[in-house]
Write a protein that holds these residues in place. Structure first.
Motif, PDB file in Angstrom:
ATOM      1  N   TYR A  37     -22.140   5.048  12.403  1.00 39.86           N
ATOM      2  CA  TYR A  37     -22.747   4.529  13.624  1.00 39.86           C
ATOM      3  C   TYR A  37     -24.085   5.214  13.862  1.00 39.86           C
ATOM      4  O   TYR A  37     -24.280   6.361  13.486  1.00 39.86           O
ATOM      5  CB  TYR A  37     -21.828   4.793  14.826  1.00 39.86           C
ATOM      6  CG  TYR A  37     -20.482   4.145  14.671  1.00 39.86           C
ATOM      7  CD1 TYR A  37     -20.257   2.855  15.119  1.00 39.86           C
ATOM      8  CD2 TYR A  37     -19.436   4.814  14.050  1.00 39.86           C
ATOM      9  CE1 TYR A  37     -19.031   2.245  14.957  1.00 39.86           C
ATOM     10  CE2 TYR A  37     -18.203   4.210  13.881  1.00 39.86           C
ATOM     11  CZ  TYR A  37     -18.012   2.924  14.342  1.00 39.86           C
ATOM     12  OH  TYR A  37     -16.793   2.317  14.174  1.00 39.86           O
ATOM     13  N   ILE A  38     -24.991   4.511  14.539  1.00 42.31           N
ATOM     14  CA  ILE A  38     -26.266   5.081  14.955  1.00 42.31           C
ATOM     15  C   ILE A  38     -26.249   5.155  16.475  1.00 42.31           C
ATOM     16  O   ILE A  38     -25.815   4.225  17.144  1.00 42.31           O
ATOM     17  CB  ILE A  38     -27.454   4.222  14.469  1.00 42.31           C
ATOM     18  CG1 ILE A  38     -27.484   4.184  12.938  1.00 42.31           C
ATOM     19  CG2 ILE A  38     -28.770   4.775  15.008  1.00 42.31           C
ATOM     20  CD1 ILE A  38     -28.576   3.292  12.375  1.00 42.31           C
ATOM     21  N   GLU A  39     -26.729   6.293  17.000  1.00 46.04           N
ATOM     22  CA  GLU A  39     -26.708   6.525  18.443  1.00 46.04           C
ATOM     23  C   GLU A  39     -28.119   6.679  18.996  1.00 46.04           C
ATOM     24  O   GLU A  39     -29.033   7.067  18.287  1.00 46.04           O
ATOM     25  CB  GLU A  39     -25.964   7.823  18.764  1.00 46.04           C
ATOM     26  CG  GLU A  39     -24.520   7.844  18.402  1.00 46.04           C
ATOM     27  CD  GLU A  39     -23.903   9.190  18.730  1.00 46.04           C
ATOM     28  OE1 GLU A  39     -22.889   9.187  19.434  1.00 46.04           O
ATOM     29  OE2 GLU A  39     -24.440  10.224  18.291  1.00 46.04           O
ATOM     30  N   SER A  40     -28.234   6.408  20.284  1.00 48.22           N
ATOM     31  CA  SER A  40     -29.445   6.702  21.034  1.00 48.22           C
ATOM     32  C   SER A  40     -29.002   7.084  22.436  1.00 48.22           C
ATOM     33  O   SER A  40     -28.404   6.267  23.138  1.00 48.22           O
ATOM     34  CB  SER A  40     -30.378   5.498  21.070  1.00 48.22           C
ATOM     35  OG  SER A  40     -31.520   5.790  21.835  1.00 48.22           O
ATOM     36  N   GLY A  41     -29.262   8.301  22.815  1.00 47.41           N
ATOM     37  CA  GLY A  41     -28.866   8.757  24.140  1.00 47.41           C
ATOM     38  C   GLY A  41     -27.363   8.697  24.370  1.00 47.41           C
ATOM     39  O   GLY A  41     -26.909   8.268  25.418  1.00 47.41           O
ATOM     40  N   ARG A  42     -26.582   9.073  23.391  1.00 55.38           N
ATOM     41  CA  ARG A  42     -25.112   9.095  23.438  1.00 55.38           C
ATOM     42  C   ARG A  42     -24.482   7.707  23.531  1.00 55.38           C
ATOM     43  O   ARG A  42     -23.317   7.562  23.870  1.00 55.38           O
ATOM     44  CB  ARG A  42     -24.596   9.977  24.551  1.00 55.38           C
ATOM     45  CG  ARG A  42     -24.939  11.435  24.388  1.00 55.38           C
ATOM     46  CD  ARG A  42     -24.003  12.263  25.240  1.00 55.38           C
ATOM     47  NE  ARG A  42     -24.247  13.661  25.120  1.00 55.38           N
ATOM     48  CZ  ARG A  42     -23.657  14.461  24.221  1.00 55.38           C
ATOM     49  NH1 ARG A  42     -22.821  13.959  23.364  1.00 55.38           N
ATOM     50  NH2 ARG A  42     -23.919  15.740  24.200  1.00 55.38           N
ATOM     51  N   LYS A  43     -25.243   6.676  23.274  1.00 54.73           N
ATOM     52  CA  LYS A  43     -24.706   5.314  23.250  1.00 54.73           C
ATOM     53  C   LYS A  43     -24.846   4.772  21.844  1.00 54.73           C
ATOM     54  O   LYS A  43     -25.863   4.996  21.185  1.00 54.73           O
ATOM     55  CB  LYS A  43     -25.440   4.420  24.241  1.00 54.73           C
ATOM     56  CG  LYS A  43     -25.240   4.880  25.663  1.00 54.73           C
ATOM     57  CD  LYS A  43     -25.760   3.882  26.632  1.00 54.73           C
ATOM     58  CE  LYS A  43     -25.562   4.461  28.018  1.00 54.73           C
ATOM     59  NZ  LYS A  43     -25.155   3.550  28.981  1.00 54.73           N
TER      60      LYS A  43
END
Length: 131
Positions: A37-43
């Motif tokens: 998975y790829i995250e940005s800002g814990r999402k």
């Protein structure tokens, strides 16, 4: 006339230089299971470990406000993994990996190249792979 032409040219260059990048949005349904998975800002903004009904590798991304499936395509030497759907192509490479001790989790640093409507954008995200 010459000054109007120069002004229009400068405006076009300025608009292209400072145009807003498309943003990756969090997935509405990341289909969480073992995978990457790829995250940005814990999402979670991308699921790289899905399969379609024909068992082909796909990835889930959300750029338009809804989760979109992109089929795996051949990448390049610099970006070995690629996904495409219509006029959007996303190429990914992992640049760093850190294994979590006593766990099957690996934390990744991803370089992402988005090609959308013949324009190219570059991003860096964190992510993880797990069992």
């Amino acid at each position: 006339m010459k000054s109007i032409l120069i002004a229009v040219l400068l405006f076009v260059v300025y608009a292209n230089t400072f145009a807003q990048k498309p943003s990756f949005k969090s997935l509405l349904d990341p289909k969480s299971h073992a995978g990457c998975y790829i995250e940005s800002g814990r999402k979670i903004i991308a699921n790289l470990s899905e399969e379609d009904s024909l068992e082909r590798n796909i990835a889930l991304f959300n750029l338009s406000g809804k989760d979109e499936s992109l089929h795996e395509i051949k990448g390049s030497n610099k970006y070995p993994v690629g996904y495409a759907n219509g006029n959007m192509s996303i190429f990914i490479r992992q640049t760093a990996t850190r294994k979590e001790p006593n766990s099957c989790l690996e934390y990744q640093l991803y370089k992402v190249k988005l090609v959308l409507k013949k324009k190219t954008y570059f991003y860096t995200f964190k992510g993880f792979c797990g069992c």
